[in-house]
Design a protein around this motif. Structure first.
Motif, PDB file in Angstrom:
ATOM      1  N   UNK A  82       0.830  -1.208   0.000  1.00 20.80           N
ATOM      2  CA  UNK A  82       0.000   0.000   0.000  1.00 20.80           C
ATOM      3  C   UNK A  82       0.864   1.257   0.000  1.00 20.80           C
ATOM      4  N   UNK A  83       1.893   1.277   0.829  1.00 18.63           N
ATOM      5  CA  UNK A  83       2.755   2.456   0.890  1.00 18.63           C
ATOM      6  C   UNK A  83       3.574   2.615  -0.384  1.00 18.63           C
ATOM      7  N   UNK A  84       4.010   1.511  -0.959  1.00 13.77           N
ATOM      8  CA  UNK A  84       4.782   1.594  -2.198  1.00 13.77           C
ATOM      9  C   UNK A  84       3.936   2.149  -3.336  1.00 13.77           C
ATOM     10  N   UNK A  85       2.712   1.639  -3.450  1.00 10.65           N
ATOM     11  CA  UNK A  85       1.816   2.110  -4.509  1.00 10.65           C
ATOM     12  C   UNK A  85       1.484   3.582  -4.314  1.00 10.65           C
ATOM     13  N   UNK A  86       1.122   3.950  -3.081  1.00 12.99           N
ATOM     14  CA  UNK A  86       0.777   5.338  -2.796  1.00 12.99           C
ATOM     15  C   UNK A  86       1.962   6.262  -3.041  1.00 12.99           C
ATOM     16  N   UNK A  87       3.144   5.830  -2.561  1.00 18.06           N
ATOM     17  CA  UNK A  87       4.332   6.654  -2.733  1.00 18.06           C
ATOM     18  C   UNK A  87       4.709   6.845  -4.189  1.00 18.06           C
ATOM     19  N   UNK A  88       4.607   5.769  -4.978  1.00 21.24           N
ATOM     20  CA  UNK A  88       4.950   5.866  -6.397  1.00 21.24           C
ATOM     21  C   UNK A  88       4.004   6.820  -7.130  1.00 21.24           C
ATOM     22  N   UNK A  89       2.718   6.692  -6.842  1.00 19.62           N
ATOM     23  CA  UNK A  89       1.731   7.570  -7.481  1.00 19.62           C
ATOM     24  C   UNK A  89       1.915   9.019  -7.044  1.00 19.62           C
ATOM     25  N   UNK A  90       2.155   9.208  -5.755  1.00 24.96           N
ATOM     26  CA  UNK A  90       2.353  10.565  -5.265  1.00 24.96           C
ATOM     27  C   UNK A  90       3.635  11.170  -5.810  1.00 24.96           C
ATOM     28  N   UNK A  91       4.642  10.322  -6.060  1.00 26.29           N
ATOM     29  CA  UNK A  91       5.873  10.811  -6.666  1.00 26.29           C
ATOM     30  C   UNK A  91       5.620  11.408  -8.037  1.00 26.29           C
ATOM     31  N   UNK A  92       4.781  10.747  -8.837  1.00 25.90           N
ATOM     32  CA  UNK A  92       4.405  11.284 -10.145  1.00 25.90           C
ATOM     33  C   UNK A  92       3.690  12.614  -9.984  1.00 25.90           C
ATOM     34  N   UNK A  93       2.793  12.665  -8.998  1.00 25.27           N
ATOM     35  CA  UNK A  93       1.994  13.870  -8.777  1.00 25.27           C
ATOM     36  C   UNK A  93       2.861  15.048  -8.353  1.00 25.27           C
ATOM     37  N   UNK A  94       3.729  14.857  -7.357  1.00 31.09           N
ATOM     38  CA  UNK A  94       4.511  15.991  -6.856  1.00 31.09           C
ATOM     39  C   UNK A  94       5.553  16.445  -7.869  1.00 31.09           C
ATOM     40  N   UNK A  95       6.046  15.533  -8.701  1.00 31.10           N
ATOM     41  CA  UNK A  95       6.979  15.950  -9.748  1.00 31.10           C
ATOM     42  C   UNK A  95       6.293  16.932 -10.695  1.00 31.10           C
ATOM     43  N   UNK A  96       5.057  16.641 -11.053  1.00 26.76           N
ATOM     44  CA  UNK A  96       4.327  17.536 -11.938  1.00 26.76           C
ATOM     45  C   UNK A  96       4.006  18.860 -11.245  1.00 26.76           C
ATOM     46  N   UNK A  97       3.593  18.792  -9.970  1.00 25.64           N
ATOM     47  CA  UNK A  97       3.263  20.018  -9.255  1.00 25.64           C
ATOM     48  C   UNK A  97       4.491  20.908  -9.088  1.00 25.64           C
ATOM     49  N   UNK A  98       5.639  20.309  -8.769  1.00 25.21           N
ATOM     50  CA  UNK A  98       6.860  21.096  -8.594  1.00 25.21           C
ATOM     51  C   UNK A  98       7.267  21.768  -9.900  1.00 25.21           C
ATOM     52  N   UNK A  99       6.994  21.101 -11.002  1.00 24.65           N
ATOM     53  CA  UNK A  99       7.403  21.636 -12.300  1.00 24.65           C
ATOM     54  C   UNK A  99       6.429  22.664 -12.853  1.00 24.65           C
ATOM     55  N   UNK A 100       5.136  22.468 -12.586  1.00 30.94           N
ATOM     56  CA  UNK A 100       4.121  23.254 -13.296  1.00 30.94           C
ATOM     57  C   UNK A 100       3.227  24.121 -12.424  1.00 30.94           C
ATOM     58  N   UNK A 101       3.029  23.788 -11.157  1.00 29.96           N
ATOM     59  CA  UNK A 101       2.019  24.484 -10.358  1.00 29.96           C
ATOM     60  C   UNK A 101       2.516  25.848  -9.888  1.00 29.96           C
ATOM     61  N   UNK A 102       1.758  26.926 -10.151  1.00 37.59           N
ATOM     62  CA  UNK A 102       2.110  28.239  -9.596  1.00 37.59           C
ATOM     63  C   UNK A 102       2.020  28.189  -8.068  1.00 37.59           C
ATOM     64  N   UNK A 103       2.793  29.037  -7.419  1.00 38.48           N
ATOM     65  CA  UNK A 103       2.799  29.060  -5.950  1.00 38.48           C
ATOM     66  C   UNK A 103       1.400  29.295  -5.399  1.00 38.48           C
ATOM     67  N   UNK A 104       0.625  30.127  -6.068  1.00 38.14           N
ATOM     68  CA  UNK A 104      -0.729  30.427  -5.587  1.00 38.14           C
ATOM     69  C   UNK A 104      -1.582  29.168  -5.533  1.00 38.14           C
ATOM     70  N   UNK A 105      -1.370  28.239  -6.453  1.00 37.88           N
ATOM     71  CA  UNK A 105      -2.150  26.996  -6.458  1.00 37.88           C
ATOM     72  C   UNK A 105      -1.797  26.094  -5.284  1.00 37.88           C
ATOM     73  N   UNK A 106      -0.609  26.308  -4.713  1.00 35.85           N
ATOM     74  CA  UNK A 106      -0.159  25.489  -3.589  1.00 35.85           C
ATOM     75  C   UNK A 106      -0.619  26.037  -2.246  1.00 35.85           C
TER      76      UNK A 106
END
Length: 213
Positions: A82-106
Motif C-alpha cells: 500500500x505504501x509503495x503504490x501510494x508513494x509511487x503515485x504521489x511521486x508522479x503527482x509531486x513531480x508535476x506540481x513542482x514543475x508546473x504548479x504556480x505558488x498560488x495553487x499550492x
C-alpha cells in the motif's frame, strides 16, 4: 430550489462504518455485528448488511465463513504494498506540481500545514493526525482531472487509515512542511525524495503499531 440527489441509506451506513474503521474505533479483527451497528446507528439491519458487504468489496472488511464479517487486518507485506503504490503515485503527482504548479495553487497546502501546526500547539493529536491526512487529499485536489489523481482518490480512505497508525504526527507534519517547501521552490527531485522517504516511514510506523502477530 434544486432537489438533493437521492442517497440510499446503505451508503450513509457504509460511510459511517468506514469512518469508524479509519479512525480506529473498530480495530482490525473486530467483528462487525449487524444487530449492534443497526442499534447504534438507529437503522434496520438491512442497510447495515448491504453496507458491510460493500465494505468487504472495498477491502475494509473480510467475510469469515465461521465468524461473519470483521475489520480487515493488513499484514506486513500488504502494508508495504500500500505504501509503495501510494508513494509511487504521489511521486508522479509531486513531480508535476513542482514543475508546473504556480505558488498560488499550492496555497491550500500551506493552510493545511497551519491547521496541523495549530493542533500540535494545542496538544490535539487527533486533530493533527486528521490535518496530516488532509494534506495528502489536498495534493490530489490541486491537480484535478489527472489519471494519477483519480487513482489516488480511490485510495484516500486506506491512506487515511495508514496515517493514523503514525504515533508521532509532529514528524509527519515536518515532512509535509519540507515537501511544501520543495514544491514552492520547484525542486521536483527533492519533492520526490521526500515522498519516497515519507512512504517508507509510514510503512514502518504502521507495521510497528500492529505489535506482535
Amino acid at each position: 430550489m434544486t432537489a438533493e440527489p437521492f442517497r440510499p441509506l446503505r451508503d450513509d451506513v457504509r460511510s459511517a462504518v468506514r469512518e469508524r474503521i479509519v479512525r480506529g474505533d473498530y480495530a482490525p479483527g473486530t467483528r462487525l455485528v449487524e444487530r449492534a451497528i443497526a442499534s447504534d446507528l438507529g437503522v434496520s439491519r438491512v442497510p447495515v448488511r448491504e453496507a458491510l458487504h460493500a465494505l468487504v468489496r472495498e477491502g475494509f472488511a473480510v467475510d469469515r465463513a465461521t465468524r461473519g464479517i470483521e475489520v480487515r487486518q493488513y499484514d506486513t507485506a500488504q502494508i508495504a504494498e500500500l505504501t509503495q503504490v501510494s508513494g509511487a503515485l504521489e511521486g508522479v503527482l509531486v513531480r508535476r506540481l513542482a514543475s508546473d504548479a504556480p505558488t498560488a495553487d499550492l496555497e491550500p497546502l500551506r493552510l493545511v500545514l497551519d491547521e496541523a501546526a495549530d493542533a500540535l500547539g494545542l496538544g490535539d493529536l487527533d486533530a493533527a493526525v486528521a490535518a496530516n491526512a488532509r494534506f495528502h487529499e489536498v495534493l490530489v485536489e490541486i491537480d484535478p482531472g489527472s489519471i494519477v489523481g483519480e487513482i489516488l482518490d480511490g485510495l484516500t480512505e486506506r491512506r487515511r487509515w495508514l496515517l493514523r497508525q503514525h504515533t508521532d504526527p509532529a514528524t509527519v507534519h515536518h515532512e509535509h512542511a519540507d515537501l511544501y517547501a520543495a514544491l514552492v521552490a520547484g525542486d521536483a527531485e527533492r519533492a520526490v525524495a521526500i515522498v519516497d522517504a515519507h512512504a517508507r516511514d509510514s510503512a514502518v510506523r504502521a507495521v510497528s503499531s500492529m505489535g506482535p502477530r
